[in-house]
Design an enzyme around this catalytic site. Sequence first.
Site, PDB file in Angstrom:
ATOM      1  CB  SER A 110      -6.335  -4.527  -7.886  1.00  0.00           C
ATOM      2  OG  SER A 110      -6.241  -3.213  -7.429  1.00  0.00           O
ATOM      3  CG  HIS A 125      -3.442  -4.826  -3.700  1.00  0.00           C
ATOM      4  ND1 HIS A 125      -3.510  -3.466  -3.936  1.00  0.00           N
ATOM      5  CD2 HIS A 125      -3.574  -5.418  -4.908  1.00  0.00           C
ATOM      6  CE1 HIS A 125      -3.675  -3.246  -5.217  1.00  0.00           C
ATOM      7  NE2 HIS A 125      -3.726  -4.418  -5.837  1.00  0.00           N
TER       8      HIS A 125
END
Length: 208
Positions: A98, A121
């Site tokens: 992330s 993501h």
Amino acid sequence: MNVDSIKEYGKCQLEGIQLLSIIGEIEGHECVSENTKSTKYEHLLPLLAALQEDEETKGILFLVNTVGGDVSCGLALAEMIAGLSKPTVSLIIGDSHSIGVPLATATDYSFIVPSATMIIHPVRMSGMVIGAPQTYGQFQQIQDRIIDFIARNCEAKKQRLEQLMMNTGMLSKDLGTVLVGQEAVREGLVNEVGNIADALRHLKKLLE
């Protein structure tokens, strides 16, 4: 070696090289649970500013093993790292997920061990979300900021990063892509596969 510095900030000095760890969850404007390992951005920001002016610090090695965390604070840390004038190297020793992706790419050069992973993501948001067009516009703006930073600091292209971020075929309950070791190098996110010896060797080369 200052043991208290290692316990409190995850840092130590090695012959002019400052070693800093970015671990656990990137803590943001709210404190995480007492049982959660975290990297506190309010500690690292002034520390990085001090290292920039410290004559004894010639270079900085970042050990990265993070599940991600607060986007705003993680991106602030990444910008701070990218803005340092002293040579910097990162080593992904476990995971860089992330917001950990821009943190790992913010240095002058990056390594990843063969078993480590990077996960890209879409932005997630907790709490109340207003179902209005402006909300989706804000999500897109945040994602653009992250993608722009990553693209500016590594070889990966924006279009490819967006494809990896929106991949529907890998994560069963989410969008995104998991990259293991050499895959992260192949996608241009990391410079090469290596270990702690490789990272230190390269940083010392940059110091020359």
